[in-house]
Design a protein around this motif. Structure first.
Motif, PDB file in Angstrom:
ATOM      1  N   VAL A 132       0.839  -1.201   0.000  1.00 46.93           N
ATOM      2  CA  VAL A 132       0.000   0.000   0.000  1.00 46.93           C
ATOM      3  C   VAL A 132       0.873   1.249   0.000  1.00 46.93           C
ATOM      4  O   VAL A 132       1.787   1.363   0.821  1.00 46.93           O
ATOM      5  CB  VAL A 132      -0.899   0.026   1.267  1.00 46.93           C
ATOM      6  N   PHE A 133       0.582   2.155  -0.923  1.00 50.68           N
ATOM      7  CA  PHE A 133       1.219   3.473  -0.890  1.00 50.68           C
ATOM      8  C   PHE A 133       0.181   4.470  -0.384  1.00 50.68           C
ATOM      9  O   PHE A 133      -0.931   4.539  -0.909  1.00 50.68           O
ATOM     10  CB  PHE A 133       1.711   3.892  -2.286  1.00 50.68           C
ATOM     11  N   PHE A 134       0.567   5.260   0.616  1.00 51.31           N
ATOM     12  CA  PHE A 134      -0.368   6.250   1.158  1.00 51.31           C
ATOM     13  C   PHE A 134      -0.093   7.628   0.564  1.00 51.31           C
ATOM     14  O   PHE A 134       1.070   8.003   0.389  1.00 51.31           O
ATOM     15  CB  PHE A 134      -0.258   6.311   2.679  1.00 51.31           C
ATOM     16  N   ASN A 135      -1.173   8.321   0.256  1.00 53.55           N
ATOM     17  CA  ASN A 135      -1.024   9.673  -0.267  1.00 53.55           C
ATOM     18  C   ASN A 135      -2.091  10.575   0.338  1.00 53.55           C
ATOM     19  O   ASN A 135      -2.740  10.180   1.301  1.00 53.55           O
ATOM     20  CB  ASN A 135      -1.086   9.647  -1.802  1.00 53.55           C
ATOM     21  N   ASN A 136      -2.270  11.736  -0.252  1.00 50.16           N
ATOM     22  CA  ASN A 136      -3.081  12.763   0.410  1.00 50.16           C
ATOM     23  C   ASN A 136      -4.370  13.121  -0.318  1.00 50.16           C
ATOM     24  O   ASN A 136      -5.072  14.031   0.099  1.00 50.16           O
ATOM     25  CB  ASN A 136      -2.243  14.036   0.593  1.00 50.16           C
ATOM     26  N   SER A 137      -4.654  12.434  -1.419  1.00 46.35           N
ATOM     27  CA  SER A 137      -5.887  12.733  -2.157  1.00 46.35           C
ATOM     28  C   SER A 137      -6.154  11.626  -3.159  1.00 46.35           C
ATOM     29  O   SER A 137      -5.283  10.791  -3.437  1.00 46.35           O
ATOM     30  CB  SER A 137      -5.751  14.060  -2.916  1.00 46.35           C
ATOM     31  N   GLY A 138      -7.341  11.676  -3.745  1.00 48.06           N
ATOM     32  CA  GLY A 138      -7.687  10.698  -4.768  1.00 48.06           C
ATOM     33  C   GLY A 138      -6.812  10.852  -6.001  1.00 48.06           C
ATOM     34  O   GLY A 138      -6.313   9.868  -6.553  1.00 48.06           O
ATOM     35  N   ALA A 139      -6.616  12.095  -6.425  1.00 47.68           N
ATOM     36  CA  ALA A 139      -5.816  12.335  -7.631  1.00 47.68           C
ATOM     37  C   ALA A 139      -4.392  11.819  -7.445  1.00 47.68           C
ATOM     38  O   ALA A 139      -3.819  11.208  -8.352  1.00 47.68           O
ATOM     39  CB  ALA A 139      -5.801  13.822  -7.960  1.00 47.68           C
ATOM     40  N   GLU A 140      -3.834  12.036  -6.269  1.00 48.72           N
ATOM     41  CA  GLU A 140      -2.475  11.535  -6.014  1.00 48.72           C
ATOM     42  C   GLU A 140      -2.439  10.010  -6.078  1.00 48.72           C
ATOM     43  O   GLU A 140      -1.449   9.427  -6.518  1.00 48.72           O
ATOM     44  CB  GLU A 140      -2.008  11.959  -4.618  1.00 48.72           C
ATOM     45  N   GLY A 141      -3.503   9.389  -5.622  1.00 47.46           N
ATOM     46  CA  GLY A 141      -3.580   7.928  -5.696  1.00 47.46           C
ATOM     47  C   GLY A 141      -3.600   7.454  -7.139  1.00 47.46           C
ATOM     48  O   GLY A 141      -2.967   6.453  -7.501  1.00 47.46           O
ATOM     49  N   VAL A 142      -4.325   8.197  -7.977  1.00 43.76           N
ATOM     50  CA  VAL A 142      -4.393   7.857  -9.404  1.00 43.76           C
ATOM     51  C   VAL A 142      -3.017   8.083 -10.049  1.00 43.76           C
ATOM     52  O   VAL A 142      -2.540   7.255 -10.838  1.00 43.76           O
ATOM     53  CB  VAL A 142      -5.501   8.677 -10.105  1.00 43.76           C
ATOM     54  N   ALA A 172      -3.866  12.593 -13.805  1.00 43.97           N
ATOM     55  CA  ALA A 172      -5.282  12.249 -13.613  1.00 43.97           C
ATOM     56  C   ALA A 172      -6.162  12.975 -14.622  1.00 43.97           C
ATOM     57  O   ALA A 172      -7.114  12.399 -15.162  1.00 43.97           O
ATOM     58  CB  ALA A 172      -5.700  12.586 -12.183  1.00 43.97           C
ATOM     59  N   LEU A 173      -5.824  14.217 -14.906  1.00 49.31           N
ATOM     60  CA  LEU A 173      -6.615  14.993 -15.870  1.00 49.31           C
ATOM     61  C   LEU A 173      -6.434  14.433 -17.283  1.00 49.31           C
ATOM     62  O   LEU A 173      -7.359  14.498 -18.101  1.00 49.31           O
ATOM     63  CB  LEU A 173      -6.189  16.466 -15.818  1.00 49.31           C
ATOM     64  N   SER A 174      -5.269  13.862 -17.537  1.00 50.50           N
ATOM     65  CA  SER A 174      -5.024  13.263 -18.855  1.00 50.50           C
ATOM     66  C   SER A 174      -5.925  12.056 -19.093  1.00 50.50           C
ATOM     67  O   SER A 174      -6.195  11.695 -20.233  1.00 50.50           O
ATOM     68  CB  SER A 174      -3.555  12.820 -18.979  1.00 50.50           C
ATOM     69  N   ASP A 249      -8.460  -0.119 -10.599  1.00 48.23           N
ATOM     70  CA  ASP A 249      -9.821   0.065 -10.099  1.00 48.23           C
ATOM     71  C   ASP A 249      -9.856   1.335  -9.242  1.00 48.23           C
ATOM     72  O   ASP A 249      -9.368   1.327  -8.108  1.00 48.23           O
ATOM     73  CB  ASP A 249     -10.177  -1.191  -9.272  1.00 48.23           C
ATOM     74  N   ASP A 250     -10.397   2.400  -9.801  1.00 45.96           N
ATOM     75  CA  ASP A 250     -10.461   3.666  -9.068  1.00 45.96           C
ATOM     76  C   ASP A 250     -11.723   3.683  -8.207  1.00 45.96           C
ATOM     77  O   ASP A 250     -12.824   3.955  -8.686  1.00 45.96           O
ATOM     78  CB  ASP A 250     -10.451   4.840 -10.053  1.00 45.96           C
ATOM     79  N   GLU A 251     -11.519   3.395  -6.927  1.00 46.76           N
ATOM     80  CA  GLU A 251     -12.638   3.328  -5.971  1.00 46.76           C
ATOM     81  C   GLU A 251     -12.622   4.531  -5.030  1.00 46.76           C
ATOM     82  O   GLU A 251     -13.128   4.456  -3.916  1.00 46.76           O
ATOM     83  CB  GLU A 251     -12.555   2.025  -5.163  1.00 46.76           C
TER      84      GLU A 251
END
Ligand SMILES: Cc1ncc(COP(=O)(O)O)c(C=O)c1O
Length: 478
Positions: A132-142, A172-174, A249-251
């Motif tokens: 698991v990599f932890f980050n600070n937002s959904g976009a960072e996870g993507v 993420a925007l791409s 899988d973007d959940e």
């Protein structure tokens, strides 16, 4: 701003910040401050649709404004407040944690709490995901998932679905399939290609090109609440596997129990085998930004392939102890309060209640839901007068029509909802998982009333809307 009760640290020139006094002193100044310092365009939008309220208290699914009025929050901060706001148990844990003066972000160490939270998250996955990599937002996870996919496969292309939403940072925007967010920010990541959602033939045609690293997909598309046909996600995974392509899988929105299962992909049945899963939003309990990207061992080993590369992907705030404590507390509450089962039950209540209204109201076309991810789609009515209202609205502005529902829901019934995206006729609900039958009934009664008013044309419900539409036209003409 001063307070007699506040302590003064030795050497300090004045007493410390009294945050409660500060809030009171400036109560109601929100929109003035934002006009000046934050985002004037957003202030204009909120004022236009009557959402310019000043909230001062929050508890569970409710908010109270500066005048003491109570609101039912069916948006839950875009899904962050799955546990409701200020959940007392998460608060207790976080207060105790702060009082413990525990260490955080030492960086040259392996923090205890991220290890514990990673283990807890893995237990809840439908398949074997190892790290698991932890980050600070959904976009960072993507972003993490996209980097992993390219690095693990050595291929450049990333497939995403039209109408998808995966966040607004550049990677993420791409892979964001909603044009309204992309306009003005081109060019994007090379190799990001869009395919229609729910279309296996289109997916296979792209996979056959041989340059694809991954398919990134929401199991239920948040913009529009689009639910795929049964079997689509399972077959998409099989196709990806056949072509050596990763399935991401973007959940971020649909995960953490919102749809009545921990992951929305589990609605396909047992044995779902995504390569990477991205979580965020409710994982924080709403208190701290936190997200997580889970992946298979072989993928992780390709990225972090040596001691030199052991932090090749990292982030300063990743694994902060306060965020990890919030994550552990949120999972604990989700389990102990059986919130996933409640999401399924309340989702059925709302979904079925809304569906039962369709025969009575011509504007209502379809109600889609999986648990507490709900979309109410409007469509062109049959009768001539109502058709006129529909056409007028759509001529003025393609995103205008659903405002006819969310404005009175807020104004008259004090319920916070949103329009599900640009130029689509869908009202979306993302209620907290803690809502009760009484809350669901509050919404159903209100929505029925709003539908009755909307089906009277001409009538006051339409005057507000045409006013807004004309204003939008004038602004565009400028
Ligand atoms: C499916 C999905 N992925 C990614 C994101 C981006 O998350 P964030 O806004 O935390 O960056 C969102 C946000 O709504 C989302 O719904």
């Amino acid at each position: 701003m001063s307070s007699e009760s506040n302590s003064t640290t030795p050497g300090a020139s004045r007493p410390g910040l009294d945050i409660v006094a500060l809030l009171k002193q400036h109560a109601g100044e929100n929109y003035e401050l934002h006009s000046q310092h934050v985002n004037p365009a957003n202030v204009r939008t909120l004022k236009t649709i009557g959402f310019d309220r000043c909230y001062v208290r929050a508890e569970g699914p409710y908010l109270w404004d500066v005048k003491g009025e109570k609101y039912l929050d069916l948006l839950s901060g875009y899904g962050v407040f799955g546990l409701g706001r200020n959940h007392p148990e998460v608060r207790r844990v976080l207060k105790e944690f702060l009082d413990a003066n525990y260490s955080s972000l030492v960086k040259m160490e392996a923090p205890l709490l991220s290890g514990l939270l990673a283990a807890e998250l893995k237990k809840r996955m439908p398949n074997q995901l190892d790290y698991v990599f932890f980050n600070n937002s959904g976009a960072e996870g993507v972003e993490t998932a996209l980097k992993y996919a390219r690095c693990a496969t050595g291929k450049p292309a990333i497939l995403h679905c039209k109408k998808s939403f995966h966040g607004l940072t550049y990677g993420a925007l791409s892979v964001n399939g909603d044009e309204s967010f992309r306009e003005g920010f081109e060019p994007f990541l090379p190799g990001a290609r869009a395919i229609p959602f729910n279309d296996l033939a289109a997916l296979e045609a792209e996979l056959k090109k041989g340059d694809v690293a991954a398919l990134v997909i929401e199991p239920i598309q948040g913009k529009g609440v689009n639910i795929p046909s049964p079997g689509y996600l399972r077959d998409a995974i099989a196709l990806c596997r056949k072509h050596g392509v990763l399935f991401i899988d973007d959940e971020v929105q649909s995960g953490m129990g919102r749809t009545g299962k921990f992951l929305a992909i589990e609605h396909e049945g047992p044995g779902m085998d995504p390569d990477i899963v991205v979580l965020a939003k409710t994982l924080s309990g709403g208190f701290v930004p936190v997200g997580a990207t889970l992946c298979k061992k072989w993928i992780h080993e390709k990225v972090f392939s040596s001691m030199q590369r052991s932090v090749v992907h990292s982030s300063t705030f990743s694994q902060g102890s306060f965020a990890m404590a919030a994550g552990l507390a949120a999972l604990d509450v989700l389990d102990r309060e059986n919130l996933i089962a409640n999401a399924a039950r309340m989702g059925d209540l709302l979904g079925n209640g809304l569906r039962a209204m369709i025969p009575r109201f011509e504007f209502m076309k379809e109600v889609r839901n999986r648990g507490l991810m709900l979309g109410i789609e409007f469509g062109s009515p049959k009768s001539l007068t109502l058709k006129m209202a529909w056409t007028t609205c759509h001529t003025l502005d393609k995103s205008l029509f659903p405002q006819a529902a969310i404005i009175p829901l807020m104004d008259k019934h004090h319920i916070i909802t949103q329009v599900a995206g640009h130029a689509i006729d869908v009202v979306k609900l993302l209620p907290p998982l803690v809502i009760t039958e009484a809350d669901a009934q509050w919404f159903l009664t209100a929505f029925e009333d709003v539908m009755v008013q909307m089906h009277k044309f001409p009538g006051p419900a339409w005057d507000v809307l045409t006013g807004i539409g004309k204003m939008a036209l004038t602004q565009r003409a400028r």
